[in-house]
Scaffold this motif. Structure first.
Motif, PDB file in Angstrom:
ATOM      1  N   ARG A  79     -11.425  98.264  26.322  1.00  0.00           N
ATOM      2  CA  ARG A  79     -12.014  99.066  27.390  1.00  0.00           C
ATOM      3  C   ARG A  79     -11.407  98.628  28.727  1.00  0.00           C
ATOM      4  O   ARG A  79     -10.865  97.516  28.838  1.00  0.00           O
ATOM      5  N   GLU A  80     -11.510  99.517  29.717  1.00  0.00           N
ATOM      6  CA  GLU A  80     -11.066  99.161  31.056  1.00  0.00           C
ATOM      7  C   GLU A  80     -12.217  98.548  31.836  1.00  0.00           C
ATOM      8  O   GLU A  80     -13.361  98.973  31.716  1.00  0.00           O
ATOM      9  N   THR A  81     -11.893  97.535  32.618  1.00  0.00           N
ATOM     10  CA  THR A  81     -12.893  96.877  33.462  1.00  0.00           C
ATOM     11  C   THR A  81     -12.214  96.430  34.753  1.00  0.00           C
ATOM     12  O   THR A  81     -11.075  96.820  35.021  1.00  0.00           O
ATOM     13  N   GLN A  82     -12.895  95.627  35.539  1.00  0.00           N
ATOM     14  CA  GLN A  82     -12.386  95.236  36.847  1.00  0.00           C
ATOM     15  C   GLN A  82     -12.473  93.733  37.050  1.00  0.00           C
ATOM     16  O   GLN A  82     -13.382  93.071  36.522  1.00  0.00           O
ATOM     17  N   VAL A 299      -3.758  97.000  34.869  1.00  0.00           N
ATOM     18  CA  VAL A 299      -3.481  98.418  35.100  1.00  0.00           C
ATOM     19  C   VAL A 299      -2.957  98.639  36.516  1.00  0.00           C
ATOM     20  O   VAL A 299      -2.014  99.406  36.729  1.00  0.00           O
ATOM     21  N   GLY A 300      -3.546  97.979  37.507  1.00  0.00           N
ATOM     22  CA  GLY A 300      -3.086  98.144  38.874  1.00  0.00           C
ATOM     23  C   GLY A 300      -4.039  97.532  39.878  1.00  0.00           C
ATOM     24  O   GLY A 300      -5.143  97.100  39.536  1.00  0.00           O
ATOM     25  N   VAL A 301      -3.598  97.497  41.124  1.00  0.00           N
ATOM     26  CA  VAL A 301      -4.401  96.979  42.244  1.00  0.00           C
ATOM     27  C   VAL A 301      -4.350  98.024  43.348  1.00  0.00           C
ATOM     28  O   VAL A 301      -3.368  98.104  44.085  1.00  0.00           O
ATOM     29  N   PRO A 302      -5.380  98.865  43.477  1.00  0.00           N
ATOM     30  CA  PRO A 302      -5.312  99.969  44.431  1.00  0.00           C
ATOM     31  C   PRO A 302      -5.246  99.507  45.875  1.00  0.00           C
ATOM     32  O   PRO A 302      -5.836  98.503  46.260  1.00  0.00           O
ATOM     33  N   ASN A 303      -4.474 100.277  46.662  1.00  0.00           N
ATOM     34  CA  ASN A 303      -4.375 100.089  48.113  1.00  0.00           C
ATOM     35  C   ASN A 303      -3.804  98.734  48.509  1.00  0.00           C
ATOM     36  O   ASN A 303      -4.111  98.215  49.576  1.00  0.00           O
ATOM     37  N   GLU A 304      -2.949  98.154  47.669  1.00  0.00           N
ATOM     38  CA  GLU A 304      -2.306  96.885  47.987  1.00  0.00           C
ATOM     39  C   GLU A 304      -0.822  96.981  47.685  1.00  0.00           C
ATOM     40  O   GLU A 304      -0.387  97.741  46.818  1.00  0.00           O
ATOM     41  N   VAL A 330      -8.768  94.437  40.979  1.00  0.00           N
ATOM     42  CA  VAL A 330      -7.731  94.528  39.957  1.00  0.00           C
ATOM     43  C   VAL A 330      -8.300  95.295  38.768  1.00  0.00           C
ATOM     44  O   VAL A 330      -9.344  94.916  38.217  1.00  0.00           O
ATOM     45  N   ARG A 331      -7.652  96.367  38.394  1.00  0.00           N
ATOM     46  CA  ARG A 331      -8.074  97.132  37.228  1.00  0.00           C
ATOM     47  C   ARG A 331      -7.349  96.595  36.003  1.00  0.00           C
ATOM     48  O   ARG A 331      -6.116  96.493  35.993  1.00  0.00           O
ATOM     49  N   VAL A 332      -8.105  96.243  34.990  1.00  0.00           N
ATOM     50  CA  VAL A 332      -7.536  95.639  33.790  1.00  0.00           C
ATOM     51  C   VAL A 332      -8.049  96.356  32.547  1.00  0.00           C
ATOM     52  O   VAL A 332      -9.134  96.946  32.546  1.00  0.00           O
TER      53      VAL A 332
END
Length: 483
Positions: A79-82, A299-304, A330-332
């Motif tokens: 699953r995706e989490t943060q 997955v990514g780090v938005p706005n950085e 951080v989206r993981v």
């Protein structure tokens, strides 16, 4: 309306963004720093080895970096989490000031005539006057083309007069070739000697690029190339005609700061605050390195501004100042086993310490999670700090989108986005148990409520006022609060 700062713009003693943790020592203060291994326990990050905090005049020996997952527990399966990550730089103290290389870049197009150019000259001169001897300064302007007014020059009694004459000679004419101006200013900053690790372009502009490459993506990419060589950009957008999407891209692409000024006379006060930040530099070349554990994908780090190498991602921060608080989401994607306790990621802060000869330093924390089959336990053990970071960052992005909706006249879309953002923040404030996180969420909700009020007023306002309302909403996004 007074000027609204996008980013921290305070005096040297306690800049906005100074948190209780930063003022009194970051989470884990007193733990071993270089190579320190910290383990995320219930409700956050606790050091694996935690001797008593060291008293005395060494507040920067503590660990500045912290990280925690969305919850202490996770259900089995993929699953995706943060992952929430934060940096709390201790408040500034007296020490060796890092020498700076500052490239002043002034919009000299025709729209800058009159009071704007007068205030730009006065603000630039006051800024240079307060820089100490030994700093490197350059001056460039841009209109139809970019023009070098002062090549990179070491400030001293013999050179200040030359710089002052060049500033006084600035005058408006022509169009707006921001790309060439930015490229020249970055070249000036990049050529600074290695002793001048603080490298900043200070841009003053009131208009939109209309000659040369002009898209926010291309200008943001140019800013990022400069940032890869240590150059950050502080942008002063004056009035209602500058392109906020471009200044947003410059701030993200260079890990820099930007300011929205409603009046030209505000330039001097903003540059004074910018100078105060330069004088409290605590770290240069800073970046956060996130190394996922087995079974975890970033997955990514938005706005950085990020750089990826294999499975590892770096969030590039650049120069940081005393009292600064930075946080990122951080989206993981996690493939959790059936049971047990597992690492989520190693999170490492790298930087150079100007108070100790720019020696490289590294701090590390390890975020962990436990596997459970009970969804109620996952919900009950959510990490408040990470949940607040997620709410603030995601609603801040929604506010930027709402500002563009207002700018284009789509007021219903703006209202819907802001209403959802405010509700999420108020729910987070209600769930939070700690006074600090409850207050942060409530403050962010109040800011969004103010943006909603601005958006509603814009619907009945004339186009010129509507444009200023959109810029105010853009400047008020919490995304910029800790830069």
């Amino acid at each position: 309306m007074g000027w609204a700062a996008l980013g921290c713009a305070a005096g040297a003693a306690t800049p906005p963004g100074t948190s209780a943790a930063a003022a009194g020592g970051a989470p884990g203060a007193g733990a071993r720093e270089e190579g320190a291994a910290l383990v995320a326990g219930p409700r956050g990050v606790a050091p694996a080895e935690a001797p008593a905090p060291e008293p005395g005049p060494e507040p920067r020996r503590g660990v500045w970096i912290g990280a925690a997952g969305a919850s202490d527990f996770m259900l089995p399966g993929t699953r995706e989490t943060q992952l929430g990550v934060w940096v709390d730089v201790p408040a500034a103290r007296r020490g060796a000031r890092a020498p700076a290389a500052v490239a002043l870049l002034v919009d000299a197009s025709g729209s800058m005539q009159g009071a704007k150019m007068e205030h730009a000259r006065a603000a630039a001169q006051a800024f240079v006057d307060r820089l100490p001897d030994g700093d490197v300064v350059s001056l460039a302007s841009f209109a139809d083309t970019a023009e070098e007014r002062v090549a990179p020059t070491v400030l001293g009694p013999a050179t200040r007069t030359t710089v002052a004459r060049a500033i006084a000679a600035l005058g408006p004419e022509g169009s707006t070739n921001l790309f060439d101006g930015l490229r020249l200013a970055e070249k000036h900053a990049v050529t600074a000697p290695s002793t001048h690790a603080v490298r900043r372009v200070v841009l003053i502009s009131d208009g939109q690029a209309n000659i040369g490459p002009s898209s926010p993506d291309l200008l943001g990419a140019l800013a990022q190339r400069g940032a890869d060589r240590g150059v950050q950009i502080t942008s002063l957008g004056v009035g209602a005609d500058y392109d906020e999407r471009t200044l947003n891209a410059l701030a993200v692409g260079s890990s820099g700061r930007l300011y929205h000024l409603t009046e030209a006379h505000q330039m001097s006060s903003v540059l004074e605050r910018e100078l105060a930040l330069l004088q409290t530099t605590a770290a240069t070349g800073a970046f956060v390195e996130i190394v996922p554990a087995p079974g975890v994908e970033i997955v990514g780090v938005p706005n950085e501004r990020t750089d990826r190498s294999g499975d590892t991602i770096r969030v590039l921060l650049g120069t940081m100042f005393g009292g600064q608080h930075r946080e990122m989401l951080v989206r993981v994607r996690v493939a959790a086993p059936a049971a047990g306790s597992h690492p989520l990621a190693s999170v490492r802060l790298h930087f150079r310490d100007p108070e100790n000869g720019n020696v490289p330093r590294v701090q590390e924390v390890v975020a962990r999670y436990d596997v459970t089959s009970d969804p109620a336990l996952v919900a009950a053990r959510e990490n408040e700090k990470t949940q607040t970071i997620a709410a603030v960052i995601e609603t801040g992005m929604a506010q930027l989108e709402a500002a563009q909706d207002v700018n284009s006249g789509n007021f219903s879309a703006a209202e819907a986005k802001l209403a959802a953002a405010e509700e999420r923040l108020r729910q987070q404030a209600a769930r939070a148990q700690s006074v600090k996180e409850k207050g942060r969420a409530a403050d962010a909700a109040a800011a969004v409520a103010s943006a909603r009020k601005t958006a509603r007023a814009a619907a009945a306002a004339p186009p010129s006022a509507r444009r200023m309302d959109a810029l105010e909403m853009n400047s008020g996004s919490r995304l910029w609060a800790d830069r």
